[in-house]
Enzyme design. Structure first.
Site, PDB file in Angstrom:
ATOM      1  N   CYS A 344       1.148  -1.034   0.322  1.00 24.44           N
ATOM      2  CA  CYS A 344       0.162   0.061  -0.283  1.00 24.44           C
ATOM      3  C   CYS A 344       0.711   1.162   0.037  1.00 24.44           C
ATOM      4  O   CYS A 344       2.355   1.616   0.948  1.00 24.44           O
ATOM      5  CB  CYS A 344      -0.379   0.426   1.564  1.00 24.44           C
ATOM      6  SG  CYS A 344      -1.870  -1.113   1.456  1.00 24.44           S
ATOM      7  N   GLY A 379      -0.755  -5.408   5.945  1.00 26.18           N
ATOM      8  CA  GLY A 379      -0.379  -5.148   7.149  1.00 26.18           C
ATOM      9  C   GLY A 379       1.042  -6.288   8.306  1.00 26.18           C
ATOM     10  O   GLY A 379       1.412  -6.309   9.072  1.00 26.18           O
ATOM     11  N   TYR A 423       3.493  -9.770  -6.823  1.00 23.93           N
ATOM     12  CA  TYR A 423       2.716  -9.528  -6.042  1.00 23.93           C
ATOM     13  C   TYR A 423       2.192  -7.899  -5.797  1.00 23.93           C
ATOM     14  O   TYR A 423       3.147  -7.375  -5.744  1.00 23.93           O
ATOM     15  CB  TYR A 423       2.846 -10.122  -4.463  1.00 23.93           C
ATOM     16  CG  TYR A 423       1.921  -9.511  -2.991  1.00 23.93           C
ATOM     17  CD1 TYR A 423       0.021  -9.549  -3.612  1.00 23.93           C
ATOM     18  CD2 TYR A 423       2.181  -8.632  -2.167  1.00 23.93           C
ATOM     19  CE1 TYR A 423      -0.591  -9.689  -2.402  1.00 23.93           C
ATOM     20  CE2 TYR A 423       1.666  -8.200  -0.994  1.00 23.93           C
ATOM     21  CZ  TYR A 423       0.229  -8.251  -1.471  1.00 23.93           C
ATOM     22  OH  TYR A 423      -0.803  -7.973   0.028  1.00 23.93           O
ATOM     23  N   ARG A 439     -12.374   0.957  -6.847  1.00 23.39           N
ATOM     24  CA  ARG A 439     -12.638   0.009  -5.173  1.00 23.39           C
ATOM     25  C   ARG A 439     -11.701   1.420  -4.549  1.00 23.39           C
ATOM     26  O   ARG A 439     -11.452   1.849  -3.014  1.00 23.39           O
ATOM     27  CB  ARG A 439     -11.406  -0.943  -5.075  1.00 23.39           C
ATOM     28  CG  ARG A 439     -11.189  -0.961  -3.930  1.00 23.39           C
ATOM     29  CD  ARG A 439     -10.387  -2.741  -3.869  1.00 23.39           C
ATOM     30  NE  ARG A 439      -9.921  -3.456  -2.538  1.00 23.39           N
ATOM     31  CZ  ARG A 439      -9.354  -4.539  -2.355  1.00 23.39           C
ATOM     32  NH1 ARG A 439      -9.712  -5.814  -3.532  1.00 23.39           N
ATOM     33  NH2 ARG A 439      -9.283  -4.520  -1.522  1.00 23.39           N
ATOM     34  N   GLU A 508      15.532  -5.373  20.123  1.00 25.75           N
ATOM     35  CA  GLU A 508      15.939  -6.370  21.100  1.00 25.75           C
ATOM     36  C   GLU A 508      14.916  -7.879  21.221  1.00 25.75           C
ATOM     37  O   GLU A 508      15.462  -8.803  21.150  1.00 25.75           O
ATOM     38  CB  GLU A 508      15.436  -6.216  22.446  1.00 25.75           C
ATOM     39  CG  GLU A 508      16.316  -7.091  23.703  1.00 25.75           C
ATOM     40  CD  GLU A 508      15.487  -6.695  25.333  1.00 25.75           C
ATOM     41  OE1 GLU A 508      16.421  -6.300  26.131  1.00 25.75           O
ATOM     42  OE2 GLU A 508      13.785  -6.388  24.992  1.00 25.75           O
TER      43      GLU A 508
END
Ligand code: XMP
Length: 521
Positions: A344, A379, A423, A439, A508
């Site tokens: 996106c 996401g 993709y 859309r 981390e």
């Protein structure tokens, strides 16, 4: 289940969603900005349940949906998703008739009885059948042969569907009617699977059982492999997602299409959805980039009036007002996400969109009040993101995670010795030119007008099958539930405790100060 009372020191740091998110009301947070605290647990990951109810008539056995994108979900992907307990949403960047047949393929896939088997006629040539197998990508090559009245004339066995016999007529090569094993509809009784199972036990070497009516017209087909798979399913932890007729679940995206005058094309949308319903679709998704808009609202309202029992998914939104609007129009399930997707560019191009976890918190609270459910759309790159999403949403929608699987549409490309699949965003220029412009609020039929793409065209490295990708994701979700002491997804939503992390903590959280040798996947 016994739970320990919360420790006051823990509660000072690890907050419930309702304490955590409002405290960050001036900032947008996404998956990597937070982590979940572990909680007292009596739950083993392998004992956790992953079923989710999206609407009265839409229940899944795992909370994962493949995205309605033209490089992600067609019938092959939808079949793989449903067989694993999830759902595929067939995209709409194809002619409506083709989308109908994609839905039919899913609904007719593995069942006890294939109710509408692909048939051939005695006057066809074997060459034609070979062409069909290639063109329509059939994974089988045995076909019932019927005459003009639908009466069974024989069986075309895979042994003769070979290029060597291409010029022969089916009439010359078929196994004659008298030698074909059949059963009448009446003989099937109340448990057709058990009846077929018994038949295959009693007839070693026979792999097909045809069902006929009193007039010898073909009414269906059992295959040994389907029956064996169904028996295996009975013992699987995550059962396939099926409808009441034991057919796989399938969703399909529909567009809020406009006519030449720019008005909503009610007739066309209704005709399309009528066709989908006739083919047994289990949910339609009114998929747009901006669901809190007049056209989407009108489409949802019209579909809800015409098909009151059909679960309607609609979106996308990222606000409480958006949820209320779509719920009032009749949507049952609402897609949440504006700009988090891996392909996106909406936030860059349009400057709008909300980091996904904040969007999910706000919309989940509005959804609860309106008695609708939400889907975390876009996401998601790892199973930990799914666990975090499921603290607020009833299921997730993934595109990129599945785009490299063999079940996704598209060819494999080789680049620099590595294998990739295409993709692309449904708002990319190429996808909009193939039909998805509506859309993104653009007029598809107006080539002179410049479209502003809101997505990119990309490549994904080829990945293992959907079964294997899902096994990894499910394993991760179950681990997360074990750490949270949550036996099911509704408990995940009540028990989750959040804390914000810093960039140093993000570092981390990933492998560091080592040379990664094996990923373990
Ligand atoms: P992931 O991260 O799973 O995201 O690859 C898939 C979701 O992204 C949305 N989508 C788009 N969003 N421009 C956008 O802003 C696009 O071109 C685009 N294409 C898909 C969609 O919600 C999908 O499920």
């Amino acid at each position: 289940m016994a739970t320990k009372a919360p420790n006051p020191l823990d509660s000072q740091f690890y907050k419930s969603a309702d304490d955590f998110f409002p405290a960050y009301s001036n900032i947008g947070l996404t998956y990597d900005d937070v982590t979940l605290a572990t909680l007292y647990s009596e739950i083993l990951p392998r004992d956790t349940q992953l079923h989710t109810t999206l609407a009265d008539a839409l229940q899944l056995n795992i909370p994962i949906i493949s995205s309605d994108m033209d490089t992600v979900t067609e019938s092959r992907m939808a079949i793989a998703m449903a067989l694993n307990g999830g759902l595929g949403l067939i995209h709409y960047n194809m002619p409506e008739r083709q989308q109908l047949s994609e839905v039919s393929r899913v609904k007719n896939n593995v069942h006890g009885l294939i109710q509408d088997p692909i048939k051939v006629t005695p006057d066809q040539h074997i060459g034609e059948i070979l062409d069909q197998i290639e063109k329509r990508r059939f994974a089988f090559s045995t076909f019932p042969v019927v005459d003009g009245e639908g009466k069974l004339a024989g069986l075309l066995s895979s042994h003769v569907v070979k290029p060597r016999y291409a010029k022969r007529k089916i009439a010359e090569a078929l196994t004659p009617r008298a030698q074909v094993h059949t059963i009448t509809k009446k003989e099937l009784g109340s448990d057709p699977i058990a009846r077929a199972d018994k038949f295959f036990n009693e007839h070693p070497g026979i792999h097909k059982l045809l069902v006929v009516d009193d007039k010898d017209r073909l009414h269906g087909l059992f295959t040994l492999s389907d029956i064996e798979r169904i028996n295996a399913e009975r013992n699987a932890q995550f059962k396939p997602a099926r409808d009441s007729h034991f057919r796989l679940l399938c969703g399909a995206a529909v567009s809020a299409t406009r006519n030449a005058f720019g008005e909503l094309d009610r007739e066309r949308i209704l005709a399309h959805v009528t066709g989908l319903v006739e083919r047994g679709v289990d949910a339609v998704a009114v998929s747009t980039a901006h669901g809190h808009s007049k056209g989407v609202g009108e489409t949802v309202r019209m579909l809800h009036q015409e098909f009151p029992k059909l679960p309607i998914i609609a979106g996308n939104v990222t606000s409480a007002a958006g949820i209320e609007f779509l719920a009032d129009c009749g949507a049952n399930v609402i897609k949440v996400g504006q700009g988090p997707g891996s392909i996106c560019t909406t936030r860059i191009v349009a400057g709008v969109g909300i980091p996904q976890l904040t969007a999910l918190y706000i919309t989940s609270r509005a959804a609860k009040k309106k008695h609708v459910t939400i889907l975390a759309d876009g996401g998601i790159t790892k199973s930990g993101d799914i666990v975090k999403a499921l603290t607020l949403a009833e299921a997730v929608i993934c595109g990129g995670i599945f785009a490299g699987c063999p079940e996704a549409p598209g060819e494999i490309l080789e680049l620099g010795g590595k294998l990739y699949k295409q993709y692309r965003g449904m708002g990319s220029l190429a996808a909009m030119k193939s039909g998805s412009a509506a859309r993104y609020g653009h007029a598809a039929a107006d080539p002179a007008r410049k479209l502003a793409p809101e997505g990119v065209e990309a490549l994904k490295e080829v990945s293992p099958s959907v079964d294997r990708v899902l096994a990894q994701l499910i394993g991760g979700i179950q681990s997360g539930m074990g750490y949270l002491g949550a036996p099911d997804l509704s408990t995940v939503r009540t028990r989750a405790r959040f804390i914000r992390v810093t960039p140093a903590a993000q570092k981390e959280a990933t492998p560091h100060d080592v040379v990664e040798w094996k990923t373990g996947s």
